[in-house]
Design a protein around this motif. Sequence first.
Motif, PDB file in Angstrom:
ATOM      1  N   ARG A  40     -41.906  -8.421  25.483  1.00  0.00           N
ATOM      2  CA  ARG A  40     -43.354  -8.211  25.583  1.00  0.00           C
ATOM      3  C   ARG A  40     -43.848  -8.487  26.999  1.00  0.00           C
ATOM      4  O   ARG A  40     -44.738  -7.787  27.500  1.00  0.00           O
ATOM      5  N   MET A  41     -43.273  -9.490  27.646  1.00  0.00           N
ATOM      6  CA  MET A  41     -43.640  -9.762  29.037  1.00  0.00           C
ATOM      7  C   MET A  41     -43.231  -8.596  29.934  1.00  0.00           C
ATOM      8  O   MET A  41     -43.981  -8.190  30.832  1.00  0.00           O
ATOM      9  N   ASN A  44     -45.650  -5.713  29.672  1.00  0.00           N
ATOM     10  CA  ASN A  44     -46.869  -5.953  30.452  1.00  0.00           C
ATOM     11  C   ASN A  44     -46.624  -5.723  31.939  1.00  0.00           C
ATOM     12  O   ASN A  44     -47.441  -5.094  32.625  1.00  0.00           O
ATOM     13  N   GLN A  47     -46.254  -1.996  32.961  1.00  0.00           N
ATOM     14  CA  GLN A  47     -47.507  -1.244  33.023  1.00  0.00           C
ATOM     15  C   GLN A  47     -48.122  -1.321  34.417  1.00  0.00           C
ATOM     16  O   GLN A  47     -48.639  -0.338  34.935  1.00  0.00           O
ATOM     17  N   SER A  48     -48.061  -2.482  35.029  1.00  0.00           N
ATOM     18  CA  SER A  48     -48.592  -2.615  36.387  1.00  0.00           C
ATOM     19  C   SER A  48     -47.609  -2.090  37.423  1.00  0.00           C
ATOM     20  O   SER A  48     -48.009  -1.589  38.476  1.00  0.00           O
TER      21      SER A  48
END
Length: 265
Positions: A40-41, A44, A47-48
């Motif tokens: 999950r990290m 995230n 995405q950036s």
Amino acid sequence: MLGSAQDAEDLVQDLWARWQVVDRSTVDKPEAYLSTAITRMAINVSQSARARHETYAGPWLPEPVDTSADPQLGAERGAVLELAVLLLLERLTPAERAAYVLREAFDYPYEQIAEIVRTSEVASRQLVSRARKRLAGERRAPVDAAEQRRLLTAFVAAAQAGDLAALEELFSADVVSYSDGGGVVRAARVPLVGALTVAKVVRAYSASFWTGAEVTFASVNGQVAAVLRRDGEVFGVVTVTASASGIDQVLWQLNPAKLGSIRCG
């Protein structure tokens, strides 16, 4: 998932710090807890990262990782670790990439993938299926490891000699050359396309680029690559992907910030 060993190490360190303050009595399966958290990290961060890659100076290539010390890793994860595959994974959504990596690299069951990416089991199967189709549609059937090494060795020899005819003979008609200099070292700012175009550019730089270069071959991301050194320092990693039509891609990693794993390998 990230195409960056440094970003991956940063995530592991961050998760390790969080793990130190977790009430372990509330965790039934530490491995499942940690794999879920790190995935999950990574979603995230990816995405950036995509936005950063879009503004990158020239073509962005994944960071090469030395797998020569761990041949089992290359054998088990090679289909996902290869630089060309990591480059294609950039075109997937973060959820598709996570599901694909969990399934293809680690053989996670769809039920567990669904829990990690916060979706249903049916949806997790669809994520993996879409990812497989997109990757298959954008990549020709690769040659075996022995042929890939032969073509890479022949390419390096032809590039060093500036042999235009030999280079053209090795390339498929629509070969693409990607050079990642990160805006730090001299490299083509756009992908070069076509056998004649790529051959002419490689020949044009044959003298200046290869002068004083020592070439060794090593397992990088589970595939043979040429490691380039000058005065004992690694300044580049070059590999190729190939199909029955010849070399389809030439990948030049020249960004000093991305060569740390190879320097330490």
